[in-house]
Design a protein around this motif. Sequence first.
Motif, PDB file in Angstrom:
ATOM      1  N   TYR A  35       0.857  -1.182   0.000  1.00 37.92           N
ATOM      2  CA  TYR A  35       0.000   0.000   0.000  1.00 37.92           C
ATOM      3  C   TYR A  35       0.896   1.236   0.000  1.00 37.92           C
ATOM      4  N   ARG A  98      -7.253 -16.058   5.319  1.00 37.10           N
ATOM      5  CA  ARG A  98      -8.433 -15.289   5.718  1.00 37.10           C
ATOM      6  C   ARG A  98      -8.205 -14.472   6.972  1.00 37.10           C
ATOM      7  N   LEU A 101      -4.755  -8.408   8.253  1.00 32.79           N
ATOM      8  CA  LEU A 101      -3.472  -7.944   7.740  1.00 32.79           C
ATOM      9  C   LEU A 101      -2.575  -7.495   8.889  1.00 32.79           C
TER      10      LEU A 101
ATOM     11  N   ASN B  96     -12.893  -8.915  -1.101  1.00 32.84           N
ATOM     12  CA  ASN B  96     -12.840 -10.186  -1.800  1.00 32.84           C
ATOM     13  C   ASN B  96     -13.400 -11.262  -0.865  1.00 32.84           C
ATOM     14  N   ASN B  97     -13.504 -12.478  -1.371  1.00 29.58           N
ATOM     15  CA  ASN B  97     -14.140 -13.533  -0.598  1.00 29.58           C
ATOM     16  C   ASN B  97     -13.447 -13.801   0.733  1.00 29.58           C
ATOM     17  N   ALA B  98     -12.145 -13.614   0.728  1.00 30.41           N
ATOM     18  CA  ALA B  98     -11.393 -13.856   1.958  1.00 30.41           C
ATOM     19  C   ALA B  98     -11.414 -12.655   2.882  1.00 30.41           C
ATOM     20  N   ASN B 100      -9.667 -10.052   2.736  1.00 29.83           N
ATOM     21  CA  ASN B 100      -8.353  -9.505   3.045  1.00 29.83           C
ATOM     22  C   ASN B 100      -7.839  -8.535   2.002  1.00 29.83           C
ATOM     23  N   MET B 101      -8.618  -8.233   0.986  1.00 26.24           N
ATOM     24  CA  MET B 101      -8.244  -7.168   0.061  1.00 26.24           C
ATOM     25  C   MET B 101      -8.973  -5.924   0.542  1.00 26.24           C
ATOM     26  N   LEU B 102      -8.250  -5.027   1.161  1.00 24.21           N
ATOM     27  CA  LEU B 102      -8.876  -3.931   1.881  1.00 24.21           C
ATOM     28  C   LEU B 102      -8.897  -2.635   1.088  1.00 24.21           C
TER      29      LEU B 102
END
Lengths: 112, 114
Positions: A35, A98, A101, B96-98, B100-102
Amino acid sequence: GAGVSQSPSNKVTEKGKDVELRCDPISGHTALYWYRQSLGQGLEFLIYFQGNSAPDKSGLPSDRFSAERTGGSVSTLTIQRTQQEDSAVYLCASSLDRGPLHFGNGTRLTVT
Amino acid sequence: AQSVTQPDIHITVSEGASLELRCNYSYGATPYLFWYVQSPGQGLQLLLKYFSGDTLVQGIKGFEAEFKRSQSSFNLRKPSVHWNDAAEYFCAVGVNNAGNMLTFGGGTRLMVKP
């Protein structure tokens, strides 16, 4: 245990030079993210690696930006021919499939 | 496309006072929602997350957040703020499905008066 490690913590470079930023994710984490945080801005997604899948590069702002992840672990973000607008804090994060972060402390890049 | 809005760029509260930081999101499916805190010179630390189930979630450092689907909101609260809560707070939605794409909001900088 060790968290996400980024190096260098600070980098000053001249406009037009190339820079490489390094990220060591948490051991065993399958996903890795880059990021960018510009002054006074939120976090802008750049690129996402998940396991052996092709990376999601949809956030890279130009073709001067590239990233690779070797052996499913360490990642390097490369910025070619740096411009002043590239000045920002570059944050790396890793996660299990899952999980939440986990962020590193970032690399502050200043382009003069 | 998904988006996250944090309407308050800066908030100042007195130590010991209650706190509420606002977060509104736009996303077409059931969201995964997160609050992160960033102290100066540091990376982001996860405060709490909502994936499903109870809409009131408890986090670290005495923070909680409530998911309100009808208002597309996920506001962060703390009953009594401490001086070392001064930091920048980011709301994020996992797209996303998990989860974790923020996508992050622009952040709210919290200052605490003694």
